[in-house]
Motif scaffolding. Structure first.
Motif, PDB file in Angstrom:
ATOM      1  N   GLU A  46       4.804  13.678 -22.729  1.00 25.06           N
ATOM      2  CA  GLU A  46       6.179  13.380 -23.478  1.00 25.06           C
ATOM      3  C   GLU A  46       6.861  14.765 -23.773  1.00 25.06           C
ATOM      4  O   GLU A  46       8.026  14.649 -24.132  1.00 25.06           O
ATOM      5  N   ALA A  47       6.162  15.651 -24.043  1.00 19.17           N
ATOM      6  CA  ALA A  47       6.670  16.934 -24.601  1.00 19.17           C
ATOM      7  C   ALA A  47       7.074  17.916 -23.472  1.00 19.17           C
ATOM      8  O   ALA A  47       7.407  19.005 -23.702  1.00 19.17           O
ATOM      9  N   ALA A  48       6.729  17.804 -22.113  1.00 17.69           N
ATOM     10  CA  ALA A  48       6.905  18.736 -21.173  1.00 17.69           C
ATOM     11  C   ALA A  48       7.981  18.296 -20.408  1.00 17.69           C
ATOM     12  O   ALA A  48       8.801  17.391 -20.207  1.00 17.69           O
ATOM     13  N   GLY A  51       7.987  15.596 -17.428  1.00 18.97           N
ATOM     14  CA  GLY A  51       7.228  14.391 -17.556  1.00 18.97           C
ATOM     15  C   GLY A  51       5.834  14.335 -17.165  1.00 18.97           C
ATOM     16  O   GLY A  51       5.012  13.231 -16.950  1.00 18.97           O
ATOM     17  N   GLU A  52       5.173  15.614 -17.162  1.00 14.55           N
ATOM     18  CA  GLU A  52       3.817  15.536 -16.562  1.00 14.55           C
ATOM     19  C   GLU A  52       3.097  16.542 -17.647  1.00 14.55           C
ATOM     20  O   GLU A  52       3.774  17.483 -17.991  1.00 14.55           O
ATOM     21  N   GLU A  53       1.894  16.404 -17.878  1.00 16.17           N
ATOM     22  CA  GLU A  53       0.966  17.082 -18.879  1.00 16.17           C
ATOM     23  C   GLU A  53       0.902  18.522 -18.409  1.00 16.17           C
ATOM     24  O   GLU A  53       0.717  18.649 -16.996  1.00 16.17           O
ATOM     25  N   VAL A  54       1.099  19.558 -19.283  1.00 16.79           N
ATOM     26  CA  VAL A  54       1.020  20.642 -18.860  1.00 16.79           C
ATOM     27  C   VAL A  54       0.018  21.590 -19.797  1.00 16.79           C
ATOM     28  O   VAL A  54      -0.305  21.256 -21.070  1.00 16.79           O
ATOM     29  N   THR A  55      -0.794  22.559 -19.091  1.00 19.09           N
ATOM     30  CA  THR A  55      -1.476  23.390 -19.769  1.00 19.09           C
ATOM     31  C   THR A  55      -1.277  24.791 -19.523  1.00 19.09           C
ATOM     32  O   THR A  55      -1.099  25.267 -18.552  1.00 19.09           O
ATOM     33  N   TRP A  56      -1.172  25.544 -20.784  1.00 21.57           N
ATOM     34  CA  TRP A  56      -1.084  26.846 -20.478  1.00 21.57           C
ATOM     35  C   TRP A  56      -2.402  27.428 -20.647  1.00 21.57           C
ATOM     36  O   TRP A  56      -3.058  27.035 -21.700  1.00 21.57           O
TER      37      TRP A  56
END
Length: 139
Positions: A46-48, A51-56
């Motif tokens: 919901e924050a990306a 609409g997909e989970e994101v990892t930095w």
């Protein structure tokens, strides 16, 4: 006796938006002894943007350095902001984001990572082996 090998902490990030507005963004800081040089910053779907989970992923040493002085080049830059803030500047092909974090929370997270793996004692053998295995298609 089992030693903690993973640290996860909710990060109360604020996205600096147009007109200097700040929008709360849910994020989680993560660290694991399996990849001792790296820190992960997870954003839920919901924050990306798409609409997909994101990892930095970036170097733990970059976070450590950026808490005291401007650090980094390329996709991730970190610098102190005021007396109690830290800015993470993230660059992707989709644009750039400025995230403001409370510095004391980042320091607490960092301290916990050093309790898992002390600075200078990172065993990178497994990391290198996994990287080579991925590069050459496994063993």
């Amino acid at each position: 006796m089992s030693m903690e090998t993973t640290v996860a902490q909710l990060a109360h990030a604020r996205l600096v938006a147009a007109g200097d507005r700040e929008v709360p963004v849910p994020a989680t800081l993560r660290y694991t002894a399996d990849d001792p040089l790296a820190v992960y910053l997870d954003f839920p779907a919901e924050a990306a943007l798409h609409g997909e989970e994101v990892t930095w992923t970036f170097a733990r040493s970059l976070l450590d350095e950026g808490l005291g002085a401007p650090a980094g080049q390329g996709d991730v830059r970190i610098w102190p902001c005021g007396r109690t803030g830290t800015v993470l500047e993230l660059h992707s092909p989709h644009g750039m984001a400025l995230l403001l974090f409370p510095a004391p929370a980042l320091r607490a997270f960092l301290r916990r990572t050093y309790e898992v793996v002390a600075g200078g004692e990172e065993d990178v053998t497994g990391v290198v082996e996994r990287g080579l295995s991925a590069l050459f298609g496994g063993v």
